[in-house]
Scaffold this motif. Structure first.
Motif, PDB file in Angstrom:
ATOM      1  N   LEU A 190       0.835  -1.205   0.000  1.00  0.00           N
ATOM      2  CA  LEU A 190       0.000   0.000   0.000  1.00  0.00           C
ATOM      3  C   LEU A 190       0.870   1.256   0.000  1.00  0.00           C
ATOM      4  O   LEU A 190       0.596   2.214  -0.736  1.00  0.00           O
ATOM      5  CB  LEU A 190      -0.915  -0.004   1.221  1.00  0.00           C
ATOM      6  CG  LEU A 190      -2.003  -1.088   1.265  1.00  0.00           C
ATOM      7  CD1 LEU A 190      -2.799  -0.985   2.563  1.00  0.00           C
ATOM      8  CD2 LEU A 190      -2.947  -0.965   0.068  1.00  0.00           C
ATOM      9  N   LEU A 191       1.916   1.249   0.831  1.00  0.00           N
ATOM     10  CA  LEU A 191       2.796   2.416   0.884  1.00  0.00           C
ATOM     11  C   LEU A 191       3.549   2.592  -0.435  1.00  0.00           C
ATOM     12  O   LEU A 191       3.715   3.717  -0.921  1.00  0.00           O
ATOM     13  CB  LEU A 191       3.785   2.260   2.040  1.00  0.00           C
ATOM     14  CG  LEU A 191       4.763   3.408   2.276  1.00  0.00           C
ATOM     15  CD1 LEU A 191       4.014   4.727   2.488  1.00  0.00           C
ATOM     16  CD2 LEU A 191       5.664   3.109   3.466  1.00  0.00           C
ATOM     17  N   ALA A 192       3.985   1.477  -1.030  1.00  0.00           N
ATOM     18  CA  ALA A 192       4.712   1.552  -2.295  1.00  0.00           C
ATOM     19  C   ALA A 192       3.851   2.108  -3.419  1.00  0.00           C
ATOM     20  O   ALA A 192       4.363   2.773  -4.326  1.00  0.00           O
ATOM     21  CB  ALA A 192       5.226   0.167  -2.677  1.00  0.00           C
ATOM     22  N   MET A 193       2.541   1.861  -3.372  1.00  0.00           N
ATOM     23  CA  MET A 193       1.647   2.377  -4.407  1.00  0.00           C
ATOM     24  C   MET A 193       1.539   3.893  -4.358  1.00  0.00           C
ATOM     25  O   MET A 193       1.109   4.513  -5.334  1.00  0.00           O
ATOM     26  CB  MET A 193       0.263   1.737  -4.275  1.00  0.00           C
ATOM     27  CG  MET A 193       0.238   0.252  -4.621  1.00  0.00           C
ATOM     28  SD  MET A 193      -1.422  -0.426  -4.716  1.00  0.00           S
ATOM     29  CE  MET A 193      -2.021   0.363  -6.216  1.00  0.00           C
ATOM     30  N   MET A 194       1.923   4.496  -3.245  1.00  0.00           N
ATOM     31  CA  MET A 194       2.002   5.951  -3.184  1.00  0.00           C
ATOM     32  C   MET A 194       3.414   6.455  -3.467  1.00  0.00           C
ATOM     33  O   MET A 194       3.604   7.494  -4.089  1.00  0.00           O
ATOM     34  CB  MET A 194       1.545   6.443  -1.808  1.00  0.00           C
ATOM     35  CG  MET A 194       0.058   6.231  -1.539  1.00  0.00           C
ATOM     36  SD  MET A 194      -0.510   7.065  -0.035  1.00  0.00           S
ATOM     37  CE  MET A 194       0.385   6.136   1.203  1.00  0.00           C
ATOM     38  N   LEU A 195       4.407   5.696  -3.036  1.00  0.00           N
ATOM     39  CA  LEU A 195       5.789   6.126  -3.231  1.00  0.00           C
ATOM     40  C   LEU A 195       6.185   6.162  -4.703  1.00  0.00           C
ATOM     41  O   LEU A 195       6.799   7.132  -5.166  1.00  0.00           O
ATOM     42  CB  LEU A 195       6.731   5.176  -2.486  1.00  0.00           C
ATOM     43  CG  LEU A 195       6.984   5.440  -1.006  1.00  0.00           C
ATOM     44  CD1 LEU A 195       7.866   4.346  -0.427  1.00  0.00           C
ATOM     45  CD2 LEU A 195       7.632   6.800  -0.807  1.00  0.00           C
ATOM     46  N   VAL A 196       5.835   5.118  -5.442  1.00  0.00           N
ATOM     47  CA  VAL A 196       6.266   5.027  -6.840  1.00  0.00           C
ATOM     48  C   VAL A 196       5.701   6.168  -7.685  1.00  0.00           C
ATOM     49  O   VAL A 196       6.444   6.795  -8.450  1.00  0.00           O
ATOM     50  CB  VAL A 196       5.900   3.651  -7.426  1.00  0.00           C
ATOM     51  CG1 VAL A 196       6.130   3.620  -8.938  1.00  0.00           C
ATOM     52  CG2 VAL A 196       6.726   2.562  -6.761  1.00  0.00           C
TER      53      VAL A 196
END
Length: 456
Positions: A190-196
């Protein structure tokens, strides 16, 4: 405490990994291989055996394992079944994604979170280690070619990841109802879907990789088989219990659902857990070899993960149906069981073992069948920076399947367990497993449900 000796054995395991590295490669090749590991961007799939050789890969795994044990020991975390999970994950993923450079900023962030909360770091040490699932972000930013600004950005973003994930993982644990064992993988996804998207908008778009070693089946198979055989024999030969007692404990372990939290070390003692780890490791290796797969850094990492979770939810009865579901998918879908991503799915799909254990093997097969396809696309939005991509896919499937099964098919809803297997016990002895979970109709709500605690 009774299980404080666990740290000694885990350090010995790190020594075995280092010895294996020295046996698989010439010693003079290892320093250069370690340096290559440190300067490589580690997005999925980056097999350290392929890019740096088996010697450097296993020495890196040994170093990361030893550091992880020391972090837990210095944090004064009480050893339990989840301790074996953490070390299994760190050792396994140190073969394809984690190294001594990219894990520290994230651990620092979790330590800062504990300080901000004015709580002991022991409460978040496990989260700090597992949050290194996003360590490729640190490598990507530090090695982006922007000089010292890239290193500063990598350290700051890594620390931010470590600071954010403790509260985020506590929330995601609850919404999955204990049906996805890789909770941190879902939270990191979930966090990676915002970071990328943010990184891409700033002109730093990460890219996936594919480094996959072949031709190591014989040496790695002998080493892994020897380790599993040693664990099984240790359960019988190096303990004070008679063989019938160890076997009886293992049979009781096989009757559990595996739903998180299920700390087998404190529920049954170390003898059945050792046997369970050895058996599950052999199952994982057999599945890869019989399906024509490859033993290398990533697949061995998957098997180490299964063995770690053998102390916290996985056993032969609840993992085999899910693995068979992936194999069934290979017969009906447009992809092959020989694809590298599918080989990893065959192993990491066991994150959904509680679905099989609680609702029955047909639902385990269904979960594995769905996971085999979902995981192939779940990593696309995050460009391979979440090493626990199967945990993210498993979380999506658990959230979708759980309400369907409980409300429309089985009319059975798990009740949160009263026992908290993370807390230290006064006697520190094996505890009695909880009684069978009551069945409830879909329209009923469980009464007096205690607040559930999450350690990542």
């Amino acid at each position: 405490m009774r299980y404080q000796k666990v740290y000694r054995y885990l350090l010995a395991f790190a020594g075995v990994l280092a010895l294996l590295g020295l046996l698989l490669d010439r010693p003079e090749n290892i320093p250069g291989g370690l340096w290559k590991i440190l300067i490589t961007e580690d997005s999925l799939i980056t097999d350290y055996v392929a890019i740096a050789g088996p010697g450097a890969a296993f020495v890196n795994a040994a170093l990361v394992t030893a550091v992880s044990v020391l972090v837990l020991r210095l944090a004064k975390e009480s050893p339990n079944g989840y301790t074996l999970v953490e070390i299994g994950l760190m050792a396994g993923f140190a073969l394809f994604g984690k190294n001594l450079m990219n894990i520290w900023p994230i651990i620092l962030g979790a330590w800062l979170y504990a300080k901000a909360r004015r709580e002991p770091f022991s409460r978040y040490a496990s989260v700090a280690l597992l949050a290194t699932s996003l360590s490729p972000v640190v490598s990507f930013l530090c090695l982006s070619g922007n000089g010292w600004t890239g290193w500063v950005a990598g350290i700051l973003v890594g620390a931010g990841i470590g600071f954010i994930l403790p509260p985020l993982s506590a929330y995601t644990f609850r919404i999955q109802n204990g049906m996805n064992l890789y909770n941190m993988g879902f939270a990191c996804g979930l966090l990676a879907m915002m970071l990328v998207p943010v990184l891409s908008s700033l002109g730093h778009a990460p890219t996936t990789a594919h480094h996959w070693a072949t031709g190591y089946d014989l040496p790695l198979g002998l080493a892994l088989g020897g380790l599993c055989a040693f664990l099984i024999l240790s359960a019988f030969l190096f303990t004070k219990k008679p063989a019938w007692s160890v076997w009886a404990g293992y049979r009781r372990l096989l009757q559990t659902t595996g739903r998180a939290p299920s700390d087998y070390l404190r529920m049954f003692g170390h003898e059945p857990v050792l046997m369970n780890m050895g058996v599950n490791g052999l199952i994982g290796m057999a599945f890869i070899l019989l399906s024509g797969g490859d033993l290398n850094g990533p697949t061995l990492g998957g098997i180490f993960t299964i063995m770690g979770f053998s102390a916290f939810g996985k056993h032969a009865r609840n993992i085999v149906p899910v693995m068979f579901g992936v194999f069934l998918g290979s017969l009906l879908m447009q992809w092959s069981i020989h694809d590298s991503a599918v080989q990893l799915a065959c192993l990491f799909c066991t994150t959904l073992a509680p679905i099989s254990g609680y609702f029955g093997w047909p639902f385990g097969v269904l979960a594995g069948f769905l996971h085999s396809s979902v995981v192939l696309h779940a990593g696309t939005p995050v460009e391979g920076i979440n090493l626990y991509n199967n945990g993210f896919s498993g979380g999506l499937i658990a959230i979708v399947l759980y309400p369907i099964i409980t409300s429309a098919i089985r009319h059975r809803r798990p009740v949160i367990q009263d026992e908290d297997y993370f807390d230290a016990l006064e006697e520190d002895a094996p505890i009695t497993p909880p009684p069978p979970m009551e069945e409830k109709h879909s329209g009923e709500e469980p009464e007096n449900v205690p607040e559930e605690r999450d350690d990542g």
